[in-house]
Structure formats: C-alpha cells, structure tokens
Design a protein around this motif. Structure first.
Motif, PDB file in Angstrom:
ATOM      1  N   HIS A  30      -2.207  11.116  59.537  1.00 48.44           N
ATOM      2  CA  HIS A  30      -1.237  11.399  58.506  1.00 48.44           C
ATOM      3  C   HIS A  30      -1.250  12.720  58.020  1.00 48.44           C
ATOM      4  O   HIS A  30       0.013  13.212  57.007  1.00 48.44           O
ATOM      5  CB  HIS A  30      -1.133  10.161  57.496  1.00 48.44           C
ATOM      6  CG  HIS A  30      -1.420   8.774  58.036  1.00 48.44           C
ATOM      7  ND1 HIS A  30      -0.498   8.286  58.764  1.00 48.44           N
ATOM      8  CD2 HIS A  30      -2.211   7.841  57.824  1.00 48.44           C
ATOM      9  CE1 HIS A  30      -0.735   7.072  59.114  1.00 48.44           C
ATOM     10  NE2 HIS A  30      -2.025   7.007  58.571  1.00 48.44           N
ATOM     11  N   ILE A  31      -1.927  13.744  58.096  1.00 46.21           N
ATOM     12  CA  ILE A  31      -2.102  14.947  57.513  1.00 46.21           C
ATOM     13  C   ILE A  31      -2.059  15.857  58.462  1.00 46.21           C
ATOM     14  O   ILE A  31      -2.589  15.566  59.709  1.00 46.21           O
ATOM     15  CB  ILE A  31      -3.352  14.806  56.475  1.00 46.21           C
ATOM     16  CG1 ILE A  31      -4.703  15.006  57.130  1.00 46.21           C
ATOM     17  CG2 ILE A  31      -3.216  13.979  55.377  1.00 46.21           C
ATOM     18  CD1 ILE A  31      -5.727  15.482  56.231  1.00 46.21           C
ATOM     19  N   HIS A  32      -2.063  17.253  58.088  1.00 48.44           N
ATOM     20  CA  HIS A  32      -2.291  18.572  58.918  1.00 48.44           C
ATOM     21  C   HIS A  32      -3.775  18.862  58.636  1.00 48.44           C
ATOM     22  O   HIS A  32      -4.311  18.847  57.478  1.00 48.44           O
ATOM     23  CB  HIS A  32      -1.364  19.631  58.875  1.00 48.44           C
ATOM     24  CG  HIS A  32      -0.051  19.271  59.441  1.00 48.44           C
ATOM     25  ND1 HIS A  32       0.127  18.728  60.573  1.00 48.44           N
ATOM     26  CD2 HIS A  32       1.144  19.587  58.728  1.00 48.44           C
ATOM     27  CE1 HIS A  32       1.544  18.755  60.763  1.00 48.44           C
ATOM     28  NE2 HIS A  32       2.215  19.274  59.555  1.00 48.44           N
ATOM     29  N   THR A  56      -5.233  21.966  57.803  1.00 52.89           N
ATOM     30  CA  THR A  56      -4.405  23.086  57.600  1.00 52.89           C
ATOM     31  C   THR A  56      -5.211  24.369  57.894  1.00 52.89           C
ATOM     32  O   THR A  56      -6.428  24.355  58.049  1.00 52.89           O
ATOM     33  CB  THR A  56      -3.989  23.168  56.388  1.00 52.89           C
ATOM     34  OG1 THR A  56      -5.267  23.017  55.267  1.00 52.89           O
ATOM     35  CG2 THR A  56      -2.776  22.215  55.928  1.00 52.89           C
ATOM     36  N   GLN A  88       0.514  21.957  54.440  1.00 51.65           N
ATOM     37  CA  GLN A  88       0.573  20.632  54.638  1.00 51.65           C
ATOM     38  C   GLN A  88       1.526  19.863  54.848  1.00 51.65           C
ATOM     39  O   GLN A  88       2.592  19.981  54.329  1.00 51.65           O
ATOM     40  CB  GLN A  88      -0.413  20.298  53.577  1.00 51.65           C
ATOM     41  CG  GLN A  88      -1.088  18.842  53.480  1.00 51.65           C
ATOM     42  CD  GLN A  88      -2.013  18.522  54.727  1.00 51.65           C
ATOM     43  OE1 GLN A  88      -1.379  17.920  55.714  1.00 51.65           O
ATOM     44  NE2 GLN A  88      -3.296  18.758  54.808  1.00 51.65           N
ATOM     45  N   LYS A  89       1.445  18.563  55.432  1.00 51.54           N
ATOM     46  CA  LYS A  89       2.698  17.590  55.185  1.00 51.54           C
ATOM     47  C   LYS A  89       2.862  17.413  53.814  1.00 51.54           C
ATOM     48  O   LYS A  89       2.324  17.451  52.880  1.00 51.54           O
ATOM     49  CB  LYS A  89       1.921  16.294  55.856  1.00 51.54           C
ATOM     50  CG  LYS A  89       1.521  16.069  57.203  1.00 51.54           C
ATOM     51  CD  LYS A  89       2.735  16.171  57.963  1.00 51.54           C
ATOM     52  CE  LYS A  89       2.303  15.606  59.515  1.00 51.54           C
ATOM     53  NZ  LYS A  89       3.388  15.369  60.523  1.00 51.54           N
ATOM     54  N   VAL A 109      -0.784  15.243  49.665  1.00 48.81           N
ATOM     55  CA  VAL A 109      -0.663  14.192  50.462  1.00 48.81           C
ATOM     56  C   VAL A 109      -2.291  13.588  51.002  1.00 48.81           C
ATOM     57  O   VAL A 109      -1.915  12.522  51.430  1.00 48.81           O
ATOM     58  CB  VAL A 109       0.193  14.965  51.670  1.00 48.81           C
ATOM     59  CG1 VAL A 109      -0.846  15.551  52.679  1.00 48.81           C
ATOM     60  CG2 VAL A 109       0.760  13.675  52.753  1.00 48.81           C
ATOM     61  N   SER A 125      -2.112   9.743  50.542  1.00 47.95           N
ATOM     62  CA  SER A 125      -2.476   8.851  51.852  1.00 47.95           C
ATOM     63  C   SER A 125      -3.826   8.117  51.789  1.00 47.95           C
ATOM     64  O   SER A 125      -3.616   6.886  52.290  1.00 47.95           O
ATOM     65  CB  SER A 125      -2.551   9.891  52.759  1.00 47.95           C
ATOM     66  OG  SER A 125      -1.223  10.563  53.171  1.00 47.95           O
ATOM     67  N   SER A 152       4.410  13.372  47.599  1.00 44.95           N
ATOM     68  CA  SER A 152       3.344  13.028  48.647  1.00 44.95           C
ATOM     69  C   SER A 152       3.140  11.550  48.740  1.00 44.95           C
ATOM     70  O   SER A 152       3.085  11.106  49.876  1.00 44.95           O
ATOM     71  CB  SER A 152       2.161  13.974  48.255  1.00 44.95           C
ATOM     72  OG  SER A 152       2.083  15.145  48.364  1.00 44.95           O
ATOM     73  N   TYR A 162       6.050  10.130  50.733  1.00 45.11           N
ATOM     74  CA  TYR A 162       5.636  10.348  51.975  1.00 45.11           C
ATOM     75  C   TYR A 162       4.816   9.384  52.826  1.00 45.11           C
ATOM     76  O   TYR A 162       5.126   8.890  53.655  1.00 45.11           O
ATOM     77  CB  TYR A 162       5.143  11.989  52.010  1.00 45.11           C
ATOM     78  CG  TYR A 162       4.532  12.098  53.451  1.00 45.11           C
ATOM     79  CD1 TYR A 162       5.417  12.148  54.782  1.00 45.11           C
ATOM     80  CD2 TYR A 162       3.243  12.025  53.705  1.00 45.11           C
ATOM     81  CE1 TYR A 162       4.538  12.548  56.022  1.00 45.11           C
ATOM     82  CE2 TYR A 162       2.469  12.173  54.897  1.00 45.11           C
ATOM     83  CZ  TYR A 162       3.155  12.327  56.131  1.00 45.11           C
ATOM     84  OH  TYR A 162       2.569  12.273  57.204  1.00 45.11           O
ATOM     85  N   ARG A 165       5.451   6.187  55.271  1.00 44.86           N
ATOM     86  CA  ARG A 165       4.639   6.338  56.388  1.00 44.86           C
ATOM     87  C   ARG A 165       4.213   4.774  56.663  1.00 44.86           C
ATOM     88  O   ARG A 165       4.277   4.290  57.903  1.00 44.86           O
ATOM     89  CB  ARG A 165       3.555   6.990  56.540  1.00 44.86           C
ATOM     90  CG  ARG A 165       3.924   8.519  56.664  1.00 44.86           C
ATOM     91  CD  ARG A 165       4.034   9.082  57.877  1.00 44.86           C
ATOM     92  NE  ARG A 165       2.902   9.215  58.614  1.00 44.86           N
ATOM     93  CZ  ARG A 165       2.593   9.783  59.895  1.00 44.86           C
ATOM     94  NH1 ARG A 165       3.654  10.555  60.475  1.00 44.86           N
ATOM     95  NH2 ARG A 165       1.590   9.830  60.590  1.00 44.86           N
ATOM     96  N   TYR A 173      11.947  11.308  51.054  1.00 48.37           N
ATOM     97  CA  TYR A 173      10.977  10.486  51.739  1.00 48.37           C
ATOM     98  C   TYR A 173      11.145   8.991  51.270  1.00 48.37           C
ATOM     99  O   TYR A 173      10.181   8.189  51.714  1.00 48.37           O
ATOM    100  CB  TYR A 173       9.526  11.000  51.253  1.00 48.37           C
ATOM    101  CG  TYR A 173       9.255  12.220  51.843  1.00 48.37           C
ATOM    102  CD1 TYR A 173       9.108  12.348  53.088  1.00 48.37           C
ATOM    103  CD2 TYR A 173       8.841  13.379  50.937  1.00 48.37           C
ATOM    104  CE1 TYR A 173       8.500  13.419  53.675  1.00 48.37           C
ATOM    105  CE2 TYR A 173       8.238  14.500  51.612  1.00 48.37           C
ATOM    106  CZ  TYR A 173       8.235  14.503  52.962  1.00 48.37           C
ATOM    107  OH  TYR A 173       7.801  15.687  53.592  1.00 48.37           O
TER     108      TYR A 173
END
Length: 321
Positions: free
Chosen positions: A24-26, A28, A52-53, A59, A63, A89, A92, A96, A120
């Motif tokens: 669910h994240i990058h 980075t 980042q997301k 996030v 998450s 965040s 988001y 998800r 979101y």
C-alpha cells in the motif's frame, strides 16, 4: 476506545509493519544534491517521503493501523484529528480497505489537504485551530461513530509504521552518522528512534522544529512535556504537542532539537524547489533549514534528511504571501 497511553511499540513491530504495509506504500527514493553538500560541508541523503502515497510519510503509520484491524473493528471504521497529512493518509488507507474514515480538521487547514481527504473518501468535521478545540470536537465525533481512534502520532501502531521509513533509509544508504526529521507531535522522530536505536545505535538522531512552535525544543531542554495550544507557523504540520509515547523516544534517544525561523524555513523550501526540483511542504523544509543554519553540527558527516511530505496549497505559496 482502547487506551493506548504508554503502550510502546517494539523493533519487531516495525518489521511486521513493513511487511503489512508494503502493498500500500511506495519505497520512496533517496536523492542527493552536490549543491547542498557544498553549501553545508556535509553529505546529505534526502529520503523523499514527499513522493509517498498520499504525498506524505504518514501513510505508513495510517496503513499499519488500518490493515492491522480485525474485521469486526474495521466495520466501524477509523477516526482521527489532524491538520492534514495524517487525515488524508488515514483516508487513503481506509479507502484501500473499503471502510469509513472520520476526520476532525482545523478550519484553517490548507484547502489542498481538505480536498485530498475528501478525494479519498474521508468525512471532515471542522474545528477551531487549537489543540483544545480539536480534542473537544473529536471526542464528540468519536462517541457518535464508535470508530477506531488512530491518533496522528501517539498511537504505537502509527509509530511502528513511521519506523519503516528509517528502515528503508538505512537499506538505501551505506551507513549514516546522523538522521534528522521534523518534529511536531513526534511520530516520525519516534519511529526513527525506535528503528535506529536498534539497527544503528551509533547514528545520532536530530529533530528540527519551527521557532514559533518550539514546544518540543523547550520540552527537551526542560525535561518534561510543555504543550502550546495554538502556535502560529507556516509549518502547519508541526503545530501539535508531544504526547506520552513520543516523549519517551524523544527524551531517551534524540541528540538535540534544532530550530529555524519562519524566513529560514521558507528560504530552505524555495531553495530545495529550485535546486532539487522537488516539492517540499513547509514542515518538510524545517530540517534543511536547521542544517543550513547550523552547518558546524553536520559538516563532514553523512546525514539522512527525512523529507516528510509535499502537500502544498499551490494558491498560497509562502513566498508569495
């Protein structure tokens, strides 16, 4: 509501959080700049959570909290209070997972962040721009919804999630002498302390704060939490005070807290935009501002600089006001 006061996350919690949030994240990037290295006399490694997301490091913690809920708790959704990045965040992450998200935000929060929350799927209730109003309005929203309270920074699930940023940073660099991150409530700094104190205890940890919202600096010097109710600073993400969990990490693992003026923060933000071609929000520019202000502290060292977010209101750029 479960009482999370002084429930401290562990090193293992960070490892589990990283596995949980990975889809669910990058991961980075870490960028360097010969310009800033020459200017400061240090080797700076910028961990770009502005990419980042949802545009911010938060996030990660959001998450971890959302995807760590059991199915029964998740049905009631999540709720929080936040000036922006944690709000969007959490919205988001909730989106998800397909669960409700209720957010209390100051009416003065940047329009860009409010728009992102709503985009979101988050439901916003506005409050006055003070800690007391934020907590009073949130208590009402929480009672009405029964949603799981995910504190912006004092929640151990959030701190563990933020610790994944430093885990990645250490994997992406060949050892660091120091790491610096902005501090408001202390979630990112606490996550940094949690990971670094186990994985690289020789690495010094610094926090950076606006002079006009320097309650963490004053707390650090006094040896106990000092909370301001409604400080005024361009770094809107750093207006909140430390809490019990984050204070534990700050007082036990932070080497020093450095401060920067409003003009220094805006100048650093603008300089990063010009020289690195990356968008920093004011809160994210505070560490760079303090390095530029205190080159002697960092000269000759390899320094990780955590850029925490890039959610900027393009209609209200600080150097145009």
């Amino acid at each position: 509501m479960k009482d999370l006061t002084m429930t401290l996350p562990t090193y293992q919690d960070v490892i589990e959080a990283h596995d949980r949030i990975a889809p669910h994240i990058h991961r980075t990037p870490v960028l360097t700049s010969s310009y800033f290295d020459d200017l400061t006399g240090a080797q700076l490694f910028f961990k770009c959570e502005n990419l980042q997301k949802a545009g911010a490091f938060k996030v990660r913690g959001a998450s971890n909290a959302v995807f760590g809920l059991d199915d029964e708790a998740a049905k009631r959704g999540v709720a929080t209070h936040s000036s922006g990045n944690h709000a969007l965040s959490l919205s988001y992450a909730a989106g998800r997972r397909g669960i409700p998200c209720h957010v209390v935000m100051p009416r003065t929060a940047p329009d860009a962040k409010k728009a992102a929350v709503r985009g979101y799927g988050g439901v916003i209730t506005e409050c006055e721009p003070s800690t007391s109003s934020r907590e009073e309005v949130f208590a009402r929203v929480h009672a009405e919804t029964g949603a799981d309270f995910v504190h912006p920074y004092n929640d151990p699930r959030v701190i563990a999630g933020q610790g994944t940023c430093s885990r990645e940073l250490m994997e992406q660099t060949d050892g660091l002498d120091a790491v610096i991150a902005p501090i408001g409530g202390g979630g990112m700094v606490s996550g940094t302390c949690l990971w670094m104190s186990h994985a690289a205890p020789e690495t010094a940890i610094f926090a950076a704060e606006p002079e006009q919202a320097d309650d963490a600096y004053r707390s650090f010097k006094a040896g106990h939490i000092i909370a301001d109710d409604a400080p005024q600073t361009v770094a809107d993400g750093l207006k909140v005070p430390l809490k019990e969990n984050t204070w534990h990490f700050v007082q036990n693992h932070v080497s020093d807290i450095l401060t920067a003026s409003e003009d220094e923060i805006v100048a650093a933000m603008k300089l990063a935009w010009q020289r690195m071609k990356i968008v920093l929000e004011p809160s994210s520019a505070v560490p760079l501002a303090t390095i530029l202000k205190n080159p002697g502290v960092f000269a000759g060292k390899r320094v990780g600089v955590i850029i925490t977010g890039g959610n900027v209101d393009m209609d209200r750029l600080p150097w145009t006001q």
